[in-house]
Write a protein that holds these residues in place. Structure first.
Motif, PDB file in Angstrom:
ATOM      1  N   GLN A   4       0.870  -1.183   0.000  1.00 31.48           N
ATOM      2  CA  GLN A   4       0.000   0.000   0.000  1.00 31.48           C
ATOM      3  C   GLN A   4       0.906   1.232   0.000  1.00 31.48           C
ATOM      4  OE1 GLN A   4      -3.612  -0.662   0.852  1.00 31.48           O
ATOM      5  NE2 GLN A   4      -3.023  -2.821   0.813  1.00 31.48           N
ATOM      6  N   ILE A   5       0.458   2.280  -0.688  1.00 30.43           N
ATOM      7  CA  ILE A   5       1.094   3.591  -0.569  1.00 30.43           C
ATOM      8  C   ILE A   5       0.005   4.602  -0.245  1.00 30.43           C
ATOM      9  CG2 ILE A   5       2.364   5.435  -1.734  1.00 30.43           C
ATOM     10  CD1 ILE A   5       3.754   3.371  -3.437  1.00 30.43           C
ATOM     11  N   HIS A   6       0.214   5.397   0.796  1.00 34.04           N
ATOM     12  CA  HIS A   6      -0.706   6.472   1.164  1.00 34.04           C
ATOM     13  C   HIS A   6       0.000   7.802   0.959  1.00 34.04           C
ATOM     14  CE1 HIS A   6      -3.308   3.824   4.106  1.00 34.04           C
ATOM     15  NE2 HIS A   6      -3.159   3.283   2.908  1.00 34.04           N
ATOM     16  N   LEU A   7      -0.639   8.691   0.216  1.00 37.94           N
ATOM     17  CA  LEU A   7      -0.088  10.013  -0.079  1.00 37.94           C
ATOM     18  C   LEU A   7      -1.006  11.081   0.494  1.00 37.94           C
ATOM     19  CD1 LEU A   7       1.593  12.173  -1.638  1.00 37.94           C
ATOM     20  CD2 LEU A   7       0.247  11.578  -3.678  1.00 37.94           C
ATOM     21  N   CYS A   8      -0.419  12.040   1.198  1.00 33.11           N
ATOM     22  CA  CYS A   8      -1.201  13.111   1.817  1.00 33.11           C
ATOM     23  C   CYS A   8      -0.296  14.322   2.017  1.00 33.11           C
ATOM     24  CB  CYS A   8      -1.763  12.636   3.154  1.00 33.11           C
ATOM     25  SG  CYS A   8      -2.726  13.863   4.057  1.00 33.11           S
ATOM     26  N   GLU A   9      -0.783  15.507   1.672  1.00 36.99           N
ATOM     27  CA  GLU A   9      -0.009  16.732   1.864  1.00 36.99           C
ATOM     28  C   GLU A   9      -0.331  17.313   3.237  1.00 36.99           C
ATOM     29  OE1 GLU A   9      -0.489  15.551  -2.168  1.00 36.99           O
ATOM     30  OE2 GLU A   9      -2.041  16.188  -0.747  1.00 36.99           O
ATOM     31  N   VAL A  10       0.710  17.466   4.062  1.00 38.18           N
ATOM     32  CA  VAL A  10       0.511  17.881   5.452  1.00 38.18           C
ATOM     33  C   VAL A  10       1.461  19.021   5.803  1.00 38.18           C
ATOM     34  CG1 VAL A  10      -0.196  15.553   6.120  1.00 38.18           C
ATOM     35  CG2 VAL A  10       2.193  16.236   6.385  1.00 38.18           C
ATOM     36  N   ASP A  11       1.147  19.743   6.878  1.00 39.16           N
ATOM     37  CA  ASP A  11       2.070  20.719   7.447  1.00 39.16           C
ATOM     38  C   ASP A  11       3.095  19.932   8.257  1.00 39.16           C
ATOM     39  OD1 ASP A  11       0.343  22.511   6.308  1.00 39.16           O
ATOM     40  OD2 ASP A  11      -0.540  23.191   8.188  1.00 39.16           O
ATOM     41  N   ALA A  12       4.302  19.866   7.757  1.00 38.20           N
ATOM     42  CA  ALA A  12       5.291  18.962   8.342  1.00 38.20           C
ATOM     43  C   ALA A  12       5.806  19.437   9.690  1.00 38.20           C
ATOM     44  CB  ALA A  12       6.462  18.774   7.374  1.00 38.20           C
ATOM     45  N   ASP A  13       5.910  20.739   9.897  1.00 41.97           N
ATOM     46  CA  ASP A  13       6.433  21.254  11.164  1.00 41.97           C
ATOM     47  C   ASP A  13       5.500  20.875  12.315  1.00 41.97           C
ATOM     48  OD1 ASP A  13       8.583  22.357   9.915  1.00 41.97           O
ATOM     49  OD2 ASP A  13       7.794  24.400   9.867  1.00 41.97           O
ATOM     50  N   GLY A  14       6.046  20.172  13.273  1.00 45.67           N
ATOM     51  CA  GLY A  14       5.247  19.762  14.423  1.00 45.67           C
ATOM     52  C   GLY A  14       4.356  18.568  14.165  1.00 45.67           C
TER      53      GLY A  14
END
Length: 264
Positions: A196-206
């Motif tokens: 499985q590959i899950h892709l999601c754009e997130v705010d990486a800081d914290g």
């Protein structure tokens, strides 16, 4: 009291349902030369060469490891090519069968299918270039074979609808879960595996995982249990050998947001 998830004004979603399933050709790559990325980028931008069934391509550059349960070396890039129904033979020939330039080491090539109801993005998706604080979270997940159907059902019934609330509220960019249908090539030296590959754009800081974001959304979808209850079921079925943050190099995949079922 659990936090409510409020829709972001003007956000309309595309959700890929079982009848709309897309096919994705994924390539895990190690770029051996600084100029290799430019060559990969040029080819991704020229995705229309694969014909009318192609919906675009995207290229991601590894930035950092979020979680790692494997001693395997970290690769430099992941390339995703999106198609309706089937990957054309000429695309497989060019991207997998044909010898690659010496500076481009192909580590793995696979065909992925979108997980029903758990592949969600805005209808007006244009990539994440306007959100510089966001990085592409890529989870490489290994689900035990006996649990594949149950895992898919949890993603379809709970996680996908909860993720749709977060995408609609602009808390995350997209939420794209994909299942490996076939591995076309794997370098013998690659010492890590996934299905499985899950892709999601997130705010990486914290960022500390999806618990805080998903808890409120899951309670709206499943009043009997929030994040802990739903993900406890997932964790007994899977391992996450690698979870990374990545920089989008090219996101020429806007057409993917015009597929599937439209939601208000």
């Amino acid at each position: 009291m659990a936090e409510s998830i409020h829709p972001f004004d003007g956000s309309h979603l595309a959700r890929i349902e079982p009848g709309d399933r897309l096919v994705v050709l994924a390539r895990t790559i190690q770029a051996r030369d600084p100029g290799t990325e430019a060559e990969l980028k040029d080819r991704v931008v020229n995705w229309a060469r694969f014909g009318e069934t192609c919906l675009g391509q995207a290229l991601y550059r590894h930035r950092s490891v979020f979680r790692n349960a494997s001693e395997a070396a970290v690769w430099s890039h992941l390339e995703l090519s999106y198609f309706r129904n089937i990957v054309p033979a000429d695309a497989i020939h060019e991207l997998v069968v044909k010898p690659q330039p010496s500076e481009t080491q192909l580590l793995r090539a696979e065909i992925l299918l979108t997980t029903p109801s758990a592949f969600v993005l805005p209808r007006n998706w244009q990539g994440s270039a306007d959100r510089s604080e966001r990085q592409a979270s890529l989870e490489y997940i290994e689900v035990q074979f006996p649990y594949l159907s149950e895992y898919r059902e949890i993603m379809r019934k709970y996680v996908g609808p909860a993720a749709a609330k977060l995408v609609q509220a602009n808390r995350i960019g997209t939420f794209r879960t994909m299942e490996t249908a076939a591995v076309l090539y794997r370098d013998p030296a690659l010492r890590v595996d996934w299905n499985q590959i899950h892709l999601c754009e997130v705010d990486a800081d914290g960022f500390n995982g999806f618990g805080q974001e998903f808890d409120a959304a899951l309670r709206e979808v499943s009043p009997d249990g929030g994040f802990a209850a739903v993900f406890a079921g997932l964790d007994r079925m899977r391992t996450i050998p690698r979870w990374t943050f990545n920089d989008p190099v090219v996101e020429a995949d806007a057409a993917v947001g015009r597929e599937g079922t439209a939601e208000p």
